[in-house]
Design a protein around this motif. Structure first.
Motif, PDB file in Angstrom:
ATOM      1  N   TRP A  20       5.944   2.787  -7.596  1.00 34.59           N
ATOM      2  CA  TRP A  20       5.740   1.643  -6.713  1.00 34.59           C
ATOM      3  C   TRP A  20       4.429   0.923  -7.014  1.00 34.59           C
ATOM      4  CZ3 TRP A  20       1.593   1.050  -3.444  1.00 34.59           C
ATOM      5  CH2 TRP A  20       0.803   2.185  -3.222  1.00 34.59           C
ATOM      6  N   GLU A  25       1.439  -3.768  -8.256  1.00 34.44           N
ATOM      7  CA  GLU A  25       0.325  -4.360  -9.010  1.00 34.44           C
ATOM      8  C   GLU A  25       0.811  -5.597  -9.773  1.00 34.44           C
ATOM      9  OE1 GLU A  25      -1.190  -0.937 -11.059  1.00 34.44           O
ATOM     10  OE2 GLU A  25      -2.738  -0.621  -9.537  1.00 34.44           O
ATOM     11  N   ILE A  28       1.305  -8.382  -7.271  1.00 36.11           N
ATOM     12  CA  ILE A  28      -0.004  -8.915  -6.877  1.00 36.11           C
ATOM     13  C   ILE A  28      -0.542  -9.831  -7.986  1.00 36.11           C
ATOM     14  CG2 ILE A  28      -2.420  -8.264  -6.431  1.00 36.11           C
ATOM     15  CD1 ILE A  28      -1.155  -5.710  -5.003  1.00 36.11           C
ATOM     16  N   LYS A  32      -1.453 -13.791  -7.849  1.00 32.09           N
ATOM     17  CA  LYS A  32      -2.738 -14.388  -8.254  1.00 32.09           C
ATOM     18  C   LYS A  32      -2.534 -15.513  -9.263  1.00 32.09           C
ATOM     19  CE  LYS A  32      -5.542 -10.304  -7.347  1.00 32.09           C
ATOM     20  NZ  LYS A  32      -5.965  -9.022  -7.932  1.00 32.09           N
ATOM     21  N   GLN A  52       4.029 -12.708  10.317  1.00 28.51           N
ATOM     22  CA  GLN A  52       3.086 -11.892   9.561  1.00 28.51           C
ATOM     23  C   GLN A  52       2.264 -12.712   8.567  1.00 28.51           C
ATOM     24  OE1 GLN A  52       2.438  -8.588   9.641  1.00 28.51           O
ATOM     25  NE2 GLN A  52       3.938  -7.958  11.147  1.00 28.51           N
ATOM     26  N   ASP A  73      -0.585 -17.217   2.399  1.00 25.35           N
ATOM     27  CA  ASP A  73      -1.910 -16.645   2.649  1.00 25.35           C
ATOM     28  C   ASP A  73      -1.948 -15.152   2.334  1.00 25.35           C
ATOM     29  OD1 ASP A  73      -0.259 -16.082   4.798  1.00 25.35           O
ATOM     30  OD2 ASP A  73      -1.727 -16.607   6.340  1.00 25.35           O
ATOM     31  N   ILE A  76       0.961 -10.500  -1.579  1.00 21.47           N
ATOM     32  CA  ILE A  76       2.256  -9.897  -1.935  1.00 21.47           C
ATOM     33  C   ILE A  76       3.377 -10.909  -1.657  1.00 21.47           C
ATOM     34  CG2 ILE A  76       3.912  -8.061  -1.348  1.00 21.47           C
ATOM     35  CD1 ILE A  76       1.458  -6.187  -1.034  1.00 21.47           C
ATOM     36  N   ARG A 117      11.371  -8.921   8.913  1.00 17.64           N
ATOM     37  CA  ARG A 117      10.068  -8.738   8.285  1.00 17.64           C
ATOM     38  C   ARG A 117       9.102  -9.839   8.729  1.00 17.64           C
ATOM     39  NH1 ARG A 117       8.428  -4.338   4.856  1.00 17.64           N
ATOM     40  NH2 ARG A 117       6.477  -5.001   3.932  1.00 17.64           N
TER      41      ARG A 117
ATOM     42  N   ARG B  28       9.173   6.833   2.324  1.00 19.71           N
ATOM     43  CA  ARG B  28       8.838   6.556   0.915  1.00 19.71           C
ATOM     44  C   ARG B  28       8.590   7.859   0.155  1.00 19.71           C
ATOM     45  NH1 ARG B  28      10.442   1.381   1.200  1.00 19.71           N
ATOM     46  NH2 ARG B  28       9.456   0.339   2.931  1.00 19.71           N
ATOM     47  N   HIS B 351      -5.094  -9.958   2.973  1.00 20.76           N
ATOM     48  CA  HIS B 351      -4.347 -10.289   4.177  1.00 20.76           C
ATOM     49  C   HIS B 351      -3.816  -8.982   4.798  1.00 20.76           C
ATOM     50  CE1 HIS B 351      -1.236 -12.136   6.683  1.00 20.76           C
ATOM     51  NE2 HIS B 351      -1.852 -13.283   6.484  1.00 20.76           N
ATOM     52  N   TYR B 353      -1.079  -8.278   6.060  1.00 22.09           N
ATOM     53  CA  TYR B 353       0.308  -8.011   5.619  1.00 22.09           C
ATOM     54  C   TYR B 353       0.323  -7.236   4.301  1.00 22.09           C
ATOM     55  CZ  TYR B 353       5.107  -8.954   4.090  1.00 22.09           C
ATOM     56  OH  TYR B 353       6.403  -8.826   3.655  1.00 22.09           O
ATOM     57  N   ASP B 354      -0.592  -7.609   3.405  1.00 30.81           N
ATOM     58  CA  ASP B 354      -0.663  -6.934   2.109  1.00 30.81           C
ATOM     59  C   ASP B 354      -1.129  -5.488   2.265  1.00 30.81           C
ATOM     60  OD1 ASP B 354       0.112  -9.242   0.725  1.00 30.81           O
ATOM     61  OD2 ASP B 354      -1.934 -10.016   0.701  1.00 30.81           O
ATOM     62  N   THR B 357       1.641  -3.444   3.754  1.00 38.72           N
ATOM     63  CA  THR B 357       2.725  -3.200   2.802  1.00 38.72           C
ATOM     64  C   THR B 357       2.371  -2.053   1.854  1.00 38.72           C
ATOM     65  OG1 THR B 357       3.405  -5.514   2.909  1.00 38.72           O
ATOM     66  CG2 THR B 357       4.123  -4.283   0.980  1.00 38.72           C
ATOM     67  N   ILE B 358       1.128  -2.024   1.409  1.00 33.91           N
ATOM     68  CA  ILE B 358       0.716  -0.951   0.498  1.00 33.91           C
ATOM     69  C   ILE B 358       0.648   0.387   1.235  1.00 33.91           C
ATOM     70  CG2 ILE B 358      -1.236  -0.109  -0.891  1.00 33.91           C
ATOM     71  CD1 ILE B 358      -1.515  -3.082  -1.799  1.00 33.91           C
ATOM     72  N   ASP B 360       2.446   1.228   3.708  1.00 25.52           N
ATOM     73  CA  ASP B 360       3.838   1.620   3.913  1.00 25.52           C
ATOM     74  C   ASP B 360       4.381   2.324   2.668  1.00 25.52           C
ATOM     75  OD1 ASP B 360       6.623   1.613   4.834  1.00 25.52           O
ATOM     76  OD2 ASP B 360       6.889  -0.039   3.420  1.00 25.52           O
ATOM     77  N   GLN B 361       4.022   1.831   1.507  1.00 22.45           N
ATOM     78  CA  GLN B 361       4.469   2.473   0.268  1.00 22.45           C
ATOM     79  C   GLN B 361       3.935   3.896   0.163  1.00 22.45           C
ATOM     80  OE1 GLN B 361       6.657   1.333  -2.085  1.00 22.45           O
ATOM     81  NE2 GLN B 361       7.014  -0.354  -0.682  1.00 22.45           N
ATOM     82  N   MET B 362       2.849   4.163   0.864  1.00 23.95           N
ATOM     83  CA  MET B 362       2.266   5.503   0.841  1.00 23.95           C
ATOM     84  C   MET B 362       2.708   6.346   2.034  1.00 23.95           C
ATOM     85  SD  MET B 362      -1.532   4.409  -0.509  1.00 23.95           S
ATOM     86  CE  MET B 362      -2.072   6.089  -0.884  1.00 23.95           C
ATOM     87  N   ARG B 408      -7.018   2.771  -1.605  1.00 24.19           N
ATOM     88  CA  ARG B 408      -6.078   2.363  -2.645  1.00 24.19           C
ATOM     89  C   ARG B 408      -5.731   0.876  -2.500  1.00 24.19           C
ATOM     90  NH1 ARG B 408      -1.694   5.135  -4.952  1.00 24.19           N
ATOM     91  NH2 ARG B 408      -3.107   6.898  -5.060  1.00 24.19           N
ATOM     92  N   MET B 412      -6.240  -2.162  -5.157  1.00 28.51           N
ATOM     93  CA  MET B 412      -5.123  -2.953  -5.679  1.00 28.51           C
ATOM     94  C   MET B 412      -5.255  -4.437  -5.350  1.00 28.51           C
ATOM     95  SD  MET B 412      -1.829  -0.496  -5.009  1.00 28.51           S
ATOM     96  CE  MET B 412      -0.622  -1.597  -5.733  1.00 28.51           C
ATOM     97  N   LEU B 413      -5.821  -4.721  -4.189  1.00 23.47           N
ATOM     98  CA  LEU B 413      -5.837  -6.113  -3.729  1.00 23.47           C
ATOM     99  C   LEU B 413      -7.135  -6.834  -4.105  1.00 23.47           C
ATOM    100  CD1 LEU B 413      -4.262  -5.435  -0.236  1.00 23.47           C
ATOM    101  CD2 LEU B 413      -3.172  -6.688  -2.100  1.00 23.47           C
ATOM    102  N   ALA B 414      -8.050  -6.103  -4.673  1.00 24.71           N
ATOM    103  CA  ALA B 414      -9.354  -6.711  -5.012  1.00 24.71           C
ATOM    104  C   ALA B 414      -9.181  -7.828  -6.042  1.00 24.71           C
ATOM    105  CB  ALA B 414     -10.291  -5.648  -5.542  1.00 24.71           C
TER     106      ALA B 414
END
Lengths: 141, 414
Positions: A20, A25, A28, A32, A52, A73, A76, A117, B28, B351, B353-354, B357-358, B360-362, B408, B412-414
């Protein structure tokens, strides 16, 4: 390429990811690198409100095709937008209106396009198809 | 049932976890970490079994039934009310109304009290940290009556500015309705002082107790609060049932909220007379199984004990706050002195939401978004937060997993 050819290409790309993290990644990164939407379109007329995350969508008719630009905004959401734009932008209006976007399910991201969602993506797809229908109807007249 | 150690302030969290089979699930493909109890808590075995038993052995419509089964169902239903009365120390069962949840409790008061007591030019005081459920019902009744809504502001830390509140109270103020514990910030508001100041001017106070009831010992008589409302599903009970406590003098003065069965005494086409409290406010066949489940939830919480629950949750809050604070780029939203076990945060440039979401994957369940407190988000100029909330069945290991997940996500979001 046709809508389905692009979908197949994406499914193929995603089949290489081991877990995943690699998948997200990549999404993402897509987010970007999504070409910026023209700032003038990030207004109330172009916003698709999700609970959301927020999405902005602009459609530019080019003959019987439509070019889409969009933004969000959340990164993902933006990455998923990049995929949807890649599949539907610069396609024929009639094809957009009738597109079956099966690739989302195949790459295991179906939950992001669930109405519950509330990230704006479901409404965005609906809006893209409505543009397809509208342009198709306009050109038929 | 969980075993409780002799020390009333400590508890065996593994024994408690075994009361909640759902906590053994995987999400997950990883052991689930459930950190969204502020939205809805999980239910212990005893609650599910009590409801099961009701449906399998006691089910019949309540009240007015002449046969034995109906009487047993009525007893089971009223036992729920009796248990809640003791739980919040209400003076009488007449003051304990079953509603669908906090939202309905507030709507009932806004509509019924509002129709009777609000007039043009009157004022209703709420706060900037209210859930939409404690904003919209008042807006609706203000629109109908011409009354005005006034809002107590909050500080950057997430505390009510009490001086402003004090100045807001005047002869036009007809009711104060504030949240006891903020669902977004975790702030425990100084409700004793809020009530004291309002009562000094003979103004009644409603408290939204949805987030307080799972954590704090509530004594409505000690608080001297006029209305207190909460939901069953946030305190280990079922969804669809909640409580509105109201002082008898107010409930008697207020007109019924809804019409129908149960709430009437006699009906003719010329005139209907209403049933006594609490039935006057309980139109239609109630959520009988819900009341039974809520009663079982009360028994469950009382068995563990408020002191033990509070201590455990406070330990988690302190541990979690400290661990999360160390993550570079994290910003905690809501840093009041007095807090319940809720941590809201944002990651720099990411954000909510992001991040959600991550996580949730964990396998980590948190809530993201505005938490139905949009005006509060506007106050802080943010789109929402990531919120982790802890209940009695959470552990430090859960928090370790959360911290690992947030790190994590940050990477990932940086």
């Amino acid at each position: 390429m046709s809508i389905n050819e692009i979908q197949e290409e994406i499914v193929d790309e995603f089949s290489f990811f081991g877990d995943w993290m690699e998948k997200y990644e990549y999404i993402i990164d897509l987010g970007k690198s999504l070409p910026q939407i023209d700032e003038q379109y990030k207004d109330e007329d172009h916003i698709i409100k999700g609970c959301q995350s927020r999405v902005w969508l602009h459609a530019e008719p080019k003959g019987n095709q439509i070019q889409f630009t969009a933004d969000s905004d959340a990164i993902i959401t933006k990455g998923l937008i990049a995929l949807l734009v890649r599949v539907l932008s610069d396609q024929k209006a009639a094809d957009i209106a009738e597109a079956d976007l099966y690739f989302i399910d195949k790459i295991g991201l179906k939950e992001h396009l669930s109405p519950t969602r509330s990230n704006g993506l479901v409404s965005m797809v609906k809006q893209m198809k409505l543009y397809g229908l509208a342009i198709q109807a306009k050109n038929a007249n | 049932m969980s075993t409780i150690t002799a020390d009333t302030t400590s508890l065996d969290v593994q024994a408690i976890r075994s009361d909640f089979p759902i906590l053994e699930r995987e999400m997950r493909n990883k052991p689930m970490v459930f950190l969204d109890s502020a939205a809805s808590s999980q239910k212990p075995d005893s609650v599910v079994k009590a409801m099961d038993y009701y449906y399998q052995q006691q089910n019949a419509n309540v009240h007015r039934g002449v046969y034995q089964l109906s009487q047993e169902a009525t007893d089971a239903y009223e036992k729920g009310r009796h248990l809640v009365q003791g739980f919040i120390n209400a003076a009488s069962e007449k003051e304990v109304l079953f509603v669908r949840g906090t939202t309905e409790g507030i709507n009932l008061v806004a509509s019924s009290y509002g129709r009777k007591f609000l007039q043009e030019g009157d004022e209703v005081i709420i706060s900037a940290m209210e859930h939409h459920s404690n904003i919209v019902p008042w807006q609706l009744i203000c629109e109908q009556t011409g009354a005005k809504l006034r809002v107590i502001p909050v500080t950057d830390e997430g505390e009510l500015i009490m001086e402003e509140y004090e100045q807001m109270l005047n002869e036009r103020t007809k009711i104060v309705a504030v949240v006891h514990v903020s669902n977004t910030l975790g702030t425990i508001n100084p409700v004793e002082r809020i009530i004291e100041l309002a009562h000094a001017k003979d103004i009644p106070v409603l408290l939204d107790g949805a987030q307080a009831i799972p954590h704090l010992k509530i004594d409505v008589q000690a608080l001297d609060v006029d209305f207190y409302t909460f939901s069953g599903h946030k305190m280990f009970g079922p969804t669809g049932i909640g409580i509105l406590y109201g002082k008898e003098k107010w409930l008697n003065a207020m007109p019924p909220y809804q019409g129908g069965g149960e709430m009437i005494e006699t009906v003719s086409f010329e005139k209907t007379t209403f049933n006594e409290l609490p039935h006057k406010f309980e139109a239609g066949t109630p959520d009988i199984a819900g009341a039974v489940g809520l009663g079982a939830a009360v028994e469950y919480m009382e068995q563990i004990g408020h002191e033990a629950i509070q201590k455990h949750e406070h330990d988690l809050l302190v541990y979690g706050t400290e661990a999360l604070s160390k993550i570079p780029g994290i910003r905690l939203i809501g840093t009041a002195e007095d807090k319940a076990s809720v941590i809201s945060f944002l990651l720099d440039g990411a954000h909510p939401y992001d991040v959600g979401t991550i996580l949730d994957q964990m396998g980590i369940a948190v809530r993201t978004g505005h938490h139905c407190t949009q005006p509060l988000m506007d106050r802080y100029g943010i789109p929402g937060t990531v919120r982790a909330s802890f209940a009695v069945y959470n552990t430090k290991e859960d928090i370790d997993r959360l911290v690992e997940g947030v790190r994590r996500a940050a990477k990932m979001l940086a």
